[in-house]
Write a protein that holds these residues in place. Structure first.
Motif, PDB file in Angstrom:
ATOM      1  N   GLY A   1       5.564   5.210   8.264  1.00  0.00           N
ATOM      2  CA  GLY A   1       4.583   4.406   7.542  1.00  0.00           C
ATOM      3  C   GLY A   1       5.003   2.978   7.301  1.00  0.00           C
TER       4      GLY A   1
ATOM      5  N   GLU B   1       3.010  -0.200   8.710  1.00  0.00           N
ATOM      6  CA  GLU B   1       2.445  -1.143   7.751  1.00  0.00           C
ATOM      7  C   GLU B   1       2.936  -2.563   8.023  1.00  0.00           C
ATOM      8  OE1 GLU B   1       2.203  -1.829   2.891  1.00  0.00           O
ATOM      9  OE2 GLU B   1       2.948   0.069   3.731  1.00  0.00           O
ATOM     10  N   GLU B   2       4.212  -2.689   8.352  1.00  0.00           N
ATOM     11  CA  GLU B   2       4.783  -4.007   8.641  1.00  0.00           C
ATOM     12  C   GLU B   2       4.124  -4.624   9.865  1.00  0.00           C
ATOM     13  OE1 GLU B   2       9.121  -6.008   9.780  1.00  0.00           O
ATOM     14  OE2 GLU B   2       9.012  -3.985   8.904  1.00  0.00           O
TER      15      GLU B   2
ATOM     16  N   LEU C   1       1.119  -4.010  10.985  1.00  0.00           N
ATOM     17  CA  LEU C   1      -0.253  -4.379  10.634  1.00  0.00           C
ATOM     18  C   LEU C   1      -0.293  -5.660   9.819  1.00  0.00           C
ATOM     19  CD1 LEU C   1      -1.640  -0.816   9.767  1.00  0.00           C
ATOM     20  CD2 LEU C   1      -2.259  -2.208  11.752  1.00  0.00           C
ATOM     21  N   LEU C   2       0.713  -5.835   8.945  1.00  0.00           N
ATOM     22  CA  LEU C   2       0.774  -7.056   8.150  1.00  0.00           C
ATOM     23  C   LEU C   2       1.028  -8.283   9.030  1.00  0.00           C
ATOM     24  CD1 LEU C   2       2.787  -5.855   5.018  1.00  0.00           C
ATOM     25  CD2 LEU C   2       0.404  -6.644   5.069  1.00  0.00           C
TER      26      LEU C   2
END
Length: 321
Positions: free
Chosen positions: A294, A298-299, A301-302
């Motif tokens: 995750g 998430e990184e 996507l950021l």
């Protein structure tokens, strides 16, 4: 710890002998069929396929539970063993079923020929769940003649019950014209039998005329050239029309068996079970992968990564896993 095949078969044998406590324990253990030993699943499937599965669906508040509570003694009077799988929405807090008024279905709790189980949808759409379908197979294998599946009453998603039942009973009530109109493209299309419950209330005659009209125009009703959907007035509270409904239910399964279609319904039910099991297995693998990766996802996507290839990669790895 998952139950082994020997334990499950032992519980099955005891349940077959009338031990209701063992049956309750067995039903709890089979709620996740994809986690069961393969030989036990085969053991159950080889013994199932004879029961009539009856889906009872319709708009919320139409009195499905009360209707079933009246059908149970009528079926018992005819010599049938009866099981009920009452599907409820999952509790948002516990994930369990909201029992509601299920307990009052069992007017004779000591009757070994009746068993009622309430089960949650576990968040699945369509009014069905893996647990419910697994329980249907167990009841069938144990020699129950009638297995009634009461769905949650959530509208068009109810059509999934059509794939699991031999006979679909759609329940409505007086004054529900707008609901019937809205549901024509969903639950109202699939009935083999239509019940206007609470027919002792004002407006029953008008509702009956409307339903008769749309049935005649074939705007609602299951499409079966050899079976014309029946419509009848019932007052479950008053006990009126229940005997006639039970007779129509018997008549419908007799029609299917005479035409060699009952087995196709069993195959359709099991195909639905296979689909739900496959979906659950893949969902579990996707959840495991995201939980393990995750932070990295998430990184990315950021940083503006495209979510589509990430999703496809996760899906691919879940299928390969």
């Amino acid at each position: 710890m998952a139950a082994g095949s020997a334990e499950l078969k032992g519980l099955f044998t005891k349940a077959e002998g009338g031990d209701l406590r063992s049956l309750g324990r067995l039903l709890t253990l089979v709620e996740n069929p994809y986690a069961l030993p393969e030989d036990f699943v085969g053991f159950v499937m080889s013994r199932a396929g004879r029961a009539q599965v009856i889906g009872v669906t319709g708009i919320p508040g139409s009195g499905k539970s009360t209707l079933i509570s009246r059908l149970i003694p009528e079926f018992r009077r005819r010599g049938y063993k009866v099981a009920v799988v009452a599907i409820d929405p999952s509790s948002p807090l516990t994930g369990g079923a909201l029992l509601g008024d299920r307990l009052r279905m069992q007017e004779r709790p000591d009757d070994p020929g009746v068993f009622i189980r309430s089960v949650s949808t576990r968040g699945l759409k369509g009014g069905l769940s893996l647990a419910a379908l697994s329980m249907v197979e167990v009841f069938d294998a144990l020699g129950y003649d009638k297995v009634l599946v009461e769905t949650v009453g959530v509208g068009q998603a109810e059509v999934d019950v059509m794939s699991a039942a031999h006979t679909v009973v759609v329940v409505t009530m007086p004054g529900a014209g707008d609901d019937v109109q809205a549901l024509k493209a969903g639950v109202m299309e699939i009935g083999d039998l239509y019940v206007l419950n609470k027919s002792d209330l004002p407006g029953a005659d008008k509702s009956y005329e409307y339903l008769s009209f749309v049935l005649e125009k074939e705007e609602i009703g299951a499409h079966d050239e050899a079976w014309r959907p029946r419509l009848l007035k019932v007052s479950a509270v008053m006990g009126q029309g229940v005997e006639e409904l039970a007779s129509y239910i018997d008549e419908h399964i007799a029609s299917l068996r005479q035409r060699g279609l009952a087995g196709h319904k069993v195959a359709s039910r099991r195909l639905t079970l296979v689909r739900l099991m496959a979906e659950r297995m893949l969902t579990s693998r996707i959840e495991d992968y995201i939980n393990a990766n995750g932070a990295e996802i998430e990184e990315a996507l950021l940083r503006g990564a495209n979510p589509l290839p990430i999703s496809l990669d996760i899906a691919r790895k879940a299928c390969e896993g």
